[in-house]
Design a protein around this motif. Structure first.
Motif, PDB file in Angstrom:
ATOM      1  N   LEU A 213       7.434  -2.062 -14.901  1.00 10.15           N
ATOM      2  CA  LEU A 213       6.915  -3.008 -13.772  1.00 10.15           C
ATOM      3  C   LEU A 213       7.663  -4.239 -14.167  1.00 10.15           C
ATOM      4  CD1 LEU A 213       3.159  -2.259 -13.114  1.00 10.15           C
ATOM      5  CD2 LEU A 213       5.307  -1.390 -11.969  1.00 10.15           C
ATOM      6  N   ALA A 214       8.136  -4.932 -13.210  1.00  8.65           N
ATOM      7  CA  ALA A 214       8.592  -6.428 -13.508  1.00  8.65           C
ATOM      8  C   ALA A 214       7.419  -7.382 -13.707  1.00  8.65           C
ATOM      9  CB  ALA A 214       9.513  -6.939 -12.327  1.00  8.65           C
ATOM     10  N   ALA A 215       7.621  -8.385 -14.297  1.00 11.67           N
ATOM     11  CA  ALA A 215       6.544  -9.389 -14.836  1.00 11.67           C
ATOM     12  C   ALA A 215       5.910  -9.975 -13.430  1.00 11.67           C
ATOM     13  CB  ALA A 215       7.148 -10.489 -15.433  1.00 11.67           C
ATOM     14  N   SER A 216       4.667 -10.040 -13.396  1.00 16.06           N
ATOM     15  CA  SER A 216       3.877 -10.320 -12.038  1.00 16.06           C
ATOM     16  C   SER A 216       4.138 -11.725 -11.654  1.00 16.06           C
ATOM     17  CB  SER A 216       2.346 -10.172 -12.479  1.00 16.06           C
ATOM     18  OG  SER A 216       2.134  -8.868 -12.669  1.00 16.06           O
ATOM     19  N   GLU A 217       4.518 -11.726 -10.349  1.00 11.95           N
ATOM     20  CA  GLU A 217       4.866 -13.257  -9.708  1.00 11.95           C
ATOM     21  C   GLU A 217       3.854 -13.271  -8.516  1.00 11.95           C
ATOM     22  OE1 GLU A 217       8.899 -13.213  -8.594  1.00 11.95           O
ATOM     23  OE2 GLU A 217       9.588 -13.368 -10.794  1.00 11.95           O
ATOM     24  N   SER A 218       3.343 -14.609  -8.287  1.00  7.86           N
ATOM     25  CA  SER A 218       2.562 -14.889  -7.030  1.00  7.86           C
ATOM     26  C   SER A 218       3.280 -15.405  -5.908  1.00  7.86           C
ATOM     27  CB  SER A 218       1.316 -15.576  -7.510  1.00  7.86           C
ATOM     28  OG  SER A 218       1.793 -16.906  -8.237  1.00  7.86           O
ATOM     29  N   SER A 219       2.881 -15.559  -4.700  1.00 13.86           N
ATOM     30  CA  SER A 219       3.774 -15.960  -3.832  1.00 13.86           C
ATOM     31  C   SER A 219       2.679 -16.931  -3.032  1.00 13.86           C
ATOM     32  CB  SER A 219       4.295 -15.011  -2.555  1.00 13.86           C
ATOM     33  OG  SER A 219       4.811 -15.859  -1.727  1.00 13.86           O
TER      34      SER A 219
END
Length: 327
Positions: A213-219
């Motif tokens: 998984l890619a590093a978690s990002e928030s929107s």
């Protein structure tokens, strides 16, 4: 005697030793020895104390002269008992123990190699270096806060292995701190005089499917599902689905994630434990041959004597990479 134990470079305590054993493992940086000494009245043995220098030498298999087995070493702990005859139970480490017990912090730039970093740690801590091969893989920026020097060194070596580089393990030798590439010993010993061999096969720890998984990002402050950079599977039909999710900040591309995932896929886990007449120069990280298989020593325990015995925990290089360098 097939070994000698010298304290402070002048006291030979070998005649007083009842038992001596040594242990070397990939999950620890310092080689450890346990020594039991009988001190009869009038022996003339000076008072021993933690912090004193000590060295253990032995005659290697097929040789006639003594070579260092644990040197430079330090007496770390002493327990004394007296039931008619005074006995000392000593715990001894090579001097890498100081890197396992000492903390520091480092802010390290990207594009350094593990070799460059270990040279910096050695310079800052006044550590003599022996052979340090070039590890080549360029590492990412590292922020190490209040952790042991050993944990920093091993983090650098794990990142090297994760980027498809070789596996290295630090060793203290009489020449100084060295980096040893696992399985690179020139003399790969054939173990054919086994006293006992145990084979363990298990699905515990097996991985048949992996998602990187890619590093978690928030929107806009909202949590969003993690993006999968790669999904790989192998053996799900035969063994069932045993899935692992992995996230690594250093992995940015799908190609890198795919390589990383394939290193993790493994079916039945297999390890070997062998007991054999002692070959006192075998250390953790060495390659040995058993029944036609080239295996890596994960743990080496030696009971020194004439001839003495050893117990080795062994596995394939792929298993060692997954267990010690990819987690």
């Amino acid at each position: 005697m097939s070994y000698k134990v010298i304290v402070k470079d002048k006291y030979d305590i070998t005649p007083l030793i009842e038992t001596i054993s040594m242990r070397d493992s990939l999950d620890q940086i310092a080689c450890q020895a346990s020594i039991r000494v009988a001190v009869p009245s009038g022996s003339g043995l000076p008072s021993l104390a933690p912090g004193m220098d000590i060295r253990i030498s032995g005659i290697p298999f097929g040789d006639k002269s003594f070579h260092p087995l644990l040197h430079p070493g330090v007496i770390w702990e002493i327990e004394s008992t007296n039931s008619g005859t005074k006995r000392l139970n000593m715990t001894v480490y090579d001097r890498m123990i100081y890197l396992e017990k000492s903390e520091d912090e480092y802010l390290l730039p990207k594009d350094q190699t593990a070799s460059q970093r270990i040279r910096k740690y050695a310079k800052d801590w006044n550590i003599t270096l022996g052979t340090i091969p070039e590890t080549k893989s360029k590492l990412g920026k590292a922020v190490y806060r209040a952790q042991t020097i050993f944990s920093m060194i091993f983090a650098d070596l794990k990142e090297t292995a994760k980027s498809d580089g070789p596996m290295f393990h630090p060793r203290m030798t009489s020449r100084g701190l060295e980096l040893f590439e696992l399985g690179s010993n020139s003399n790969v010993i054939q173990l054919d005089r086994l006293i006992d061999m145990t084979q363990m096969r298990t699905l515990e720890g097996a991985v048949t499917k992996i998602r990187v998984l890619a590093a978690s990002e928030s929107s806009d402050g909202k949590e969003v599902p993690s993006k999968a950079l790669a999904v790989e599977e192998k053996g799900t039909k035969e063994l069932g689905t045993l899935q692992k999710l992995m996230t690594d900040d250093q992995i940015k591309t799908a190609d890198a994630a795919k390589k990383y995932a394939k290193n993790y896929l493994t079916g039945i886990q297999q390890t070997f434990t062998v007991t054999a007449p002692d070959i006192n120069t075998i250390r953790a990280g060495d390659a040995v041959m058993v029944s036609g298989m080239k295996l890596i020593v994960m743990t080496a325990s030696h009971d020194l004597g004439n001839p003495g015995t050893m117990t080795l925990e062994l596995a394939t290089a792929d298993y060692v990479r997954r267990r010690y360098y990819l987690e």
